[in-house]
Enzyme design. Structure first.
Site, PDB file in Angstrom:
ATOM      1  N   LYS A   1      18.477  13.576 -17.476  1.00 21.71           N
ATOM      2  CA  LYS A   1      18.422  12.865 -18.750  1.00 21.71           C
ATOM      3  C   LYS A   1      19.621  13.184 -19.641  1.00 21.71           C
ATOM      4  O   LYS A   1      20.121  12.315 -20.356  1.00 21.71           O
ATOM      5  CB  LYS A   1      17.100  13.175 -19.470  1.00 21.71           C
ATOM      6  CG  LYS A   1      15.867  12.693 -18.712  1.00 21.71           C
ATOM      7  CD  LYS A   1      15.947  11.192 -18.379  1.00 21.71           C
ATOM      8  CE  LYS A   1      14.729  10.673 -17.671  1.00 21.71           C
ATOM      9  NZ  LYS A   1      14.795   9.234 -17.355  1.00 21.71           N
TER      10      LYS A   1
ATOM     11  N   SER B   1      15.776   7.473 -21.438  1.00 24.16           N
ATOM     12  CA  SER B   1      16.023   8.906 -21.381  1.00 24.16           C
ATOM     13  C   SER B   1      14.687   9.590 -21.626  1.00 24.16           C
ATOM     14  O   SER B   1      13.666   9.159 -21.085  1.00 24.16           O
ATOM     15  CB  SER B   1      17.084   9.298 -22.425  1.00 24.16           C
ATOM     16  OG  SER B   1      17.329  10.685 -22.406  1.00 24.16           O
TER      17      SER B   1
ATOM     18  N   TYR C   1      15.116  17.924 -14.278  1.00 22.67           N
ATOM     19  CA  TYR C   1      14.762  16.657 -14.918  1.00 22.67           C
ATOM     20  C   TYR C   1      15.588  16.481 -16.187  1.00 22.67           C
ATOM     21  O   TYR C   1      16.152  15.409 -16.425  1.00 22.67           O
ATOM     22  CB  TYR C   1      13.270  16.624 -15.242  1.00 22.67           C
ATOM     23  CG  TYR C   1      12.844  15.357 -15.935  1.00 22.67           C
ATOM     24  CD1 TYR C   1      12.767  14.147 -15.249  1.00 22.67           C
ATOM     25  CD2 TYR C   1      12.524  15.361 -17.287  1.00 22.67           C
ATOM     26  CE1 TYR C   1      12.386  12.977 -15.888  1.00 22.67           C
ATOM     27  CE2 TYR C   1      12.141  14.199 -17.935  1.00 22.67           C
ATOM     28  CZ  TYR C   1      12.074  13.016 -17.237  1.00 22.67           C
ATOM     29  OH  TYR C   1      11.696  11.859 -17.878  1.00 22.67           O
TER      30      TYR C   1
END
Length: 280
Positions: A154, A136, A150
């Site tokens: 995650k 992550s 992004y």
């Protein structure tokens, strides 16, 4: 942990390469190193005495995923540790981000990880053992401007991994999320796309994107120290393996600050929130 087999995605650069190099030097580890172009794995040749398998893998290609799992199991018999490291970054404001680029990032960061894990899980369930390490990020704990999508990938990995860890616990399979802050890898440089803001209202973030790109390889995080910590957790702390492993001072400090404030926020709203339920 004699003759344990590690399968790592994305080992041509960054954390994947550093971890693969570290594992290749261990006498009791079998390593399955994957990349879209195995020519980029030549750095492993000097360590190879039959315990390394280099395989072509694009995590968006389900046939290649299945082939890698089959070949790894055929050569070494087990897959004991899966490291889902392959991933991409993207810098851009929410409004101006390129949809196709973002979609491909989700295909790699989320669906690639999902498909890879689903293919390895039957092997681990049959073994009644295994460890899944999902990369992550600090951006999976805290959302920064210009990293909305992004962070989205995650945060998805965080939620998926947390549920998965509970589903496979009775099979003696553990899940660990690795949440690095800034490390000296290619992430902020080669491994991430950028879209500079053109809209006047977002010009304040243009320099942020430029500065992030220019900071590549100058971040405080040391990848070699990080992979040693990951290895130590897997080998020496299996029983108490953490679900979340923040790496880097910025990552752990930011997480503590965020969740301290979040706890106060939810406590403040507790009675209001509870009032939405039917009276008991």
């Amino acid at each position: 942990m004699a003759n344990k087999t590690w399968l790592i995605t994305g080992t041509s650069t960054g954390f994947g390469r550093t971890l693969a190099t570290f594992l290749a030097k261990q006498s009791n580890i079998n390593l399955v190193a994957t990349a879209r172009n195995t020519k980029k794995l030549a750095y492993l040749n000097e360590f190879d005495h039959g315990q390394i398998q280099k395989l072509t893998l694009d995590v968006t290609n389900q046939q290649e995923i299945k082939s890698v799992v089959t070949q790894a199991q055929a050569k070494f018999g087990t897959i004991d540790v899966l490291v889902n490291n392959a991933g991409l970054g993207y810098f851009g404001t929410f409004e101006e981000s390129n949809r196709d680029t973002v979609k491909y990032m989700f295909d790699v960061n989320v669906w690639g990880l999902v498909d890879m894990t689903r293919s390895v899980l039957p092997v681990m369930r049959q073994q009644k053992s295994g460890i899944i390490i999902n990369f992550s990020s600090l951006a999976g704990l805290y959302s920064f401007p210009t990293l909305s999508f992004y962070s989205g990938t995650k945060y998805a990995i965080e939620g998926i991994s947390e549920a998965l860890s509970k589903e496979v616990a009775d099979c003696n399979i553990k899940v660990m999320l690795v949440e690095p802050s800034g490390f000296r890898t290619d992430w902020a440089g080669r491994s991430s796309d950028k879209t500079l803001p053109k809209i006047a209202d977002y010009q304040q973030f243009k320099q942020t994107i430029i500065d992030n790109a220019e900071s590549a390889h100058h971040e405080p995080g040391d990848p070699e120290r990080a992979v040693q910590i990951i290895f130590d957790q897997v080998v020496n702390h299996t029983a108490e393996l953490p679900l979340r492993l923040p790496l880097g001072k910025l990552s752990t400090d930011t997480a503590i600050d965020k969740y301290t404030k979040s706890l106060a926020h939810f406590k403040k709203l507790h009675d209001l929130s509870a009032s939405a339920d039917q009276p008991e």
